[in-house]
Scaffold this active site. Structure first.
Site, PDB file in Angstrom:
ATOM      1  N   HIS A  64       0.830  -1.211   0.000  1.00 25.07           N
ATOM      2  CA  HIS A  64       0.000   0.000   0.000  1.00 25.07           C
ATOM      3  C   HIS A  64       0.861   1.256   0.000  1.00 25.07           C
ATOM      4  O   HIS A  64       1.235   1.777   1.047  1.00 25.07           O
ATOM      5  CB  HIS A  64      -0.923  -0.009   1.230  1.00 25.07           C
ATOM      6  CG  HIS A  64      -1.991   1.040   1.160  1.00 25.07           C
ATOM      7  ND1 HIS A  64      -3.200   0.887   1.773  1.00 25.07           N
ATOM      8  CD2 HIS A  64      -2.037   2.229   0.543  1.00 25.07           C
ATOM      9  CE1 HIS A  64      -3.955   1.954   1.534  1.00 25.07           C
ATOM     10  NE2 HIS A  64      -3.256   2.781   0.803  1.00 25.07           N
ATOM     11  N   HIS A  66       1.609   5.117  -2.227  1.00 26.85           N
ATOM     12  CA  HIS A  66       1.192   6.112  -3.226  1.00 26.85           C
ATOM     13  C   HIS A  66       2.444   6.713  -3.853  1.00 26.85           C
ATOM     14  O   HIS A  66       3.232   7.342  -3.149  1.00 26.85           O
ATOM     15  CB  HIS A  66       0.349   7.206  -2.569  1.00 26.85           C
ATOM     16  CG  HIS A  66      -0.930   6.679  -1.979  1.00 26.85           C
ATOM     17  ND1 HIS A  66      -2.089   6.569  -2.711  1.00 26.85           N
ATOM     18  CD2 HIS A  66      -1.228   6.192  -0.742  1.00 26.85           C
ATOM     19  CE1 HIS A  66      -3.049   6.045  -1.938  1.00 26.85           C
ATOM     20  NE2 HIS A  66      -2.552   5.810  -0.748  1.00 26.85           N
ATOM     21  N   ASN A  98      -4.743   6.033  -7.357  1.00 23.69           N
ATOM     22  CA  ASN A  98      -5.302   7.397  -7.339  1.00 23.69           C
ATOM     23  C   ASN A  98      -4.301   8.439  -7.815  1.00 23.69           C
ATOM     24  O   ASN A  98      -3.970   9.394  -7.127  1.00 23.69           O
ATOM     25  CB  ASN A  98      -5.851   7.759  -5.948  1.00 23.69           C
ATOM     26  CG  ASN A  98      -4.817   7.672  -4.850  1.00 23.69           C
ATOM     27  OD1 ASN A  98      -3.812   6.980  -4.991  1.00 23.69           O
ATOM     28  ND2 ASN A  98      -5.048   8.375  -3.751  1.00 23.69           N
ATOM     29  N   ASN A 284      -6.196   9.640   6.872  1.00 21.95           N
ATOM     30  CA  ASN A 284      -7.414   8.987   6.421  1.00 21.95           C
ATOM     31  C   ASN A 284      -7.142   7.482   6.346  1.00 21.95           C
ATOM     32  O   ASN A 284      -6.331   7.074   5.530  1.00 21.95           O
ATOM     33  CB  ASN A 284      -7.803   9.530   5.041  1.00 21.95           C
ATOM     34  CG  ASN A 284      -9.023   8.822   4.480  1.00 21.95           C
ATOM     35  OD1 ASN A 284      -9.474   7.809   4.999  1.00 21.95           O
ATOM     36  ND2 ASN A 284      -9.538   9.344   3.381  1.00 21.95           N
ATOM     37  N   ASP A 311       0.849   2.731   3.743  1.00 20.76           N
ATOM     38  CA  ASP A 311       0.016   3.798   3.183  1.00 20.76           C
ATOM     39  C   ASP A 311       0.873   5.055   2.988  1.00 20.76           C
ATOM     40  O   ASP A 311       0.455   6.175   3.289  1.00 20.76           O
ATOM     41  CB  ASP A 311      -1.206   4.084   4.073  1.00 20.76           C
ATOM     42  CG  ASP A 311      -2.223   4.995   3.388  1.00 20.76           C
ATOM     43  OD1 ASP A 311      -2.062   5.284   2.190  1.00 20.76           O
ATOM     44  OD2 ASP A 311      -3.178   5.428   4.065  1.00 20.76           O
ATOM     45  N   HIS A 315       3.041  14.217   0.354  1.00 19.32           N
ATOM     46  CA  HIS A 315       2.335  15.439  -0.014  1.00 19.32           C
ATOM     47  C   HIS A 315       3.337  16.585  -0.063  1.00 19.32           C
ATOM     48  O   HIS A 315       4.195  16.700   0.809  1.00 19.32           O
ATOM     49  CB  HIS A 315       1.252  15.783   1.016  1.00 19.32           C
ATOM     50  CG  HIS A 315       0.080  14.857   0.976  1.00 19.32           C
ATOM     51  ND1 HIS A 315      -0.789  14.804  -0.082  1.00 19.32           N
ATOM     52  CD2 HIS A 315      -0.350  13.915   1.858  1.00 19.32           C
ATOM     53  CE1 HIS A 315      -1.718  13.886   0.145  1.00 19.32           C
ATOM     54  NE2 HIS A 315      -1.471  13.319   1.315  1.00 19.32           N
TER      55      HIS A 315
HETATM   56 ZN   LIG Z   1      -6.954   4.647   1.622  1.00 14.53          ZN
END
Ligand SMILES: [Zn+2]
Length: 434
Positions: A64, A66, A98, A284, A311, A315
């Site tokens: 997981h 990003h 995403n 989140n 996760d 940013h």
């Molecule tokens: Zn999520």
């Protein structure tokens, strides 16, 4: 850096998949583990790595992450995200869909795989969108994406909100043999929510995010999936009630797994007040209460939660250096994961190192269907993805330790124990602190 032969000497070699746990050497040549055993002789021109006092484990897998490419390269790219990964001992990361545009078709799968091939320091596999553009309306082409290399499906960042779409998604994903990974958030309960709904949010007058927003989705999905039997995975679990739902589903024999992040095991909603609204505590799902942490740890201890994921959510500073209400959700996690999990789970006596390693190797490998590639395990003849961890090295998390593009983590300044000192991907030593 070096593709020549390697000999990792004298470490405690742990391979949870085979139950191996002994002092041994690991010989690597040509991208492959040649031999594991005591007293191996180095091949001529071998680089010898002294691993005394260290754990020598299968390369860590994060299911997981990003990576933000394409679309938000200011926050992270495949190049910088994989630099963060190998700094933290990860040899494989699975990236969430995403991005802009979303990873919702086979062309995007090819894009990620080819960018990773050209610019990545570790293996990258895409987790692709469930719905087209992640809009939650129309199913994406699962079969095409699975054939192209998707290792799982999720609309992460958003929940698959429609029960009707979810039912069809579970059936379609089951046909691919991959797992449905759900970001569990009943959005009708979280409008304007920026933190856990509880005493602290009431006192601070901030929008509260109730536990039920997570629990209801898991309940619903488990029920929908009963007659379908798709592999169903709960991402970043945060609530005590969720642990109970997954425990029950697993006891019934449902194909349900769950993951937990370092921050949900170590931090509570009180940090937001204590820090004076530091946006690095805005997550989140949100940071919850001590009782939730205790339940999550119990879930790890009894095998309800089997997977650890960071996760990792980079940013750019301008989206965090704003009022709490408007700041982005999430923190980076790849570089600090091993130390923080060791703190939350090993030092606290929840599990031992071999189980921690299992939850970061063979368990995510099973979830993402990477076993057939030999990933998440360490054995002669298998791919030489290896992580070397010094479990007793103390260090302080500083911005300079973070190899990714973004620095958004509330753990800066934290003294921790346990450090990745070497990362080997396909036989190449891509990160070394020795
Ligand atoms: Zn999520």
């Amino acid at each position: 850096m070096s593709a020549s032969a390697l000999l990792i000497r004298g470490g405690r070699v742990i391979d949870p998949a085979s139950g191996l746990d002994r002092l041994a050497d690991v010989a690597i040549d040509d991208g492959v583990v040649r031999e594991i055993g005591p007293g191996l002789t180095a091949l001529p021109a071998s680089r010898v790595i002294d691993a005394q006092g260290c754990l020598v484990t299968p390369g860590l897998i994060d299911p997981h992450v990003h990576l933000r490419e394409p679309g938000n390269e200011r926050a992270e790219t495949i190049a910088t995200g994989t630099a963060a990964a190998v700094a933290g001992g990860f040899t494989t990361v699975c990236c969430m869909p995403n991005t802009q545009p979303a990873l919702d078709n086979d062309t995007m799968v090819h894009f990620v795989l080819s960018r990773a091939e050209k610019t990545g320091l570790c293996r990258v596999f895409p987790v692709c969108a469930v719905s087209k553009a992640r809009h939650g309306v129309e199913l994406a082409e699962m079969q095409l994406m699975a054939r192209a290399g998707a290792v799982g499906f999720s609309d992460d960042g958003d929940c698959v909100a429609s029960a009707g779409l979810m039912r069809r998604a579970l059936a379609a994903i089951k046909a691919t043999g991959k797992a449905m990974m759900q970001h569990c958030q009943e959005a009708s309960m979280t409008g304007g929510a920026v933190m856990h709904a509880g005493v602290v949010s009431t006192r601070l007058d901030l929008g509260g995010w109730p536990r039920e927003a997570e629990e209801l989705i898991i309940e619903r999905d488990v029920r929908l999936n009963r007659g379908i039997g798709c592999a169903y995975h709960v991402q970043h679990m945060s609530s005590a009630g969720s642990v109970e739902i997954v425990r029950r589903a697993r006891a019934e024999g449902q194909p349900v797994t769950a993951e937990v992040t370092p921050h949900h095991l170590l931090l509570t909603d009180q940090e937001i007040e204590r820090s004076g609204f530091d946006t690095h505590f805005k997550m989140n799902p949100p940071l919850r209460e001590a009782g939730d942490i205790a339940a999550l740890k119990k879930g790890v201890a009894d095998g309800t939660i089997t997977v650890l994921g960071t996760d990792h959510a980079p940013h750019a500073p301008e989206t965090k250096q704003v009022p709490f209400d408007t700041a982005s959700f999430g923190i980076v996690g790849l570089e600090t994961a091993v130390a923080l999990y060791a703190l939350a789970l090993v030092e606290d006596g929840v599990i031992d190192w071999p189980r921690l390693i299992a939850m970061m190797t063979i368990e995510p490998s099973r979830l993402c269907r990477l076993e057939a590639m030999g990933l998440g395990m360490l054995r002669a003849g298998g791919p030489a993805d290896v992580t070397i961890i010094d479990p007793s090295e103390r260090w302080t998390i500083r911005p300079a330790n973070l190899a990714g593009q973004s620095r958004n983590t509330p753990f800066i300044g934290r003294e921790v124990k346990g450090r990745v000192v070497g990362t080997i991907v396909a036989g190449k030593l891509v990160m070394s602190r020795r």
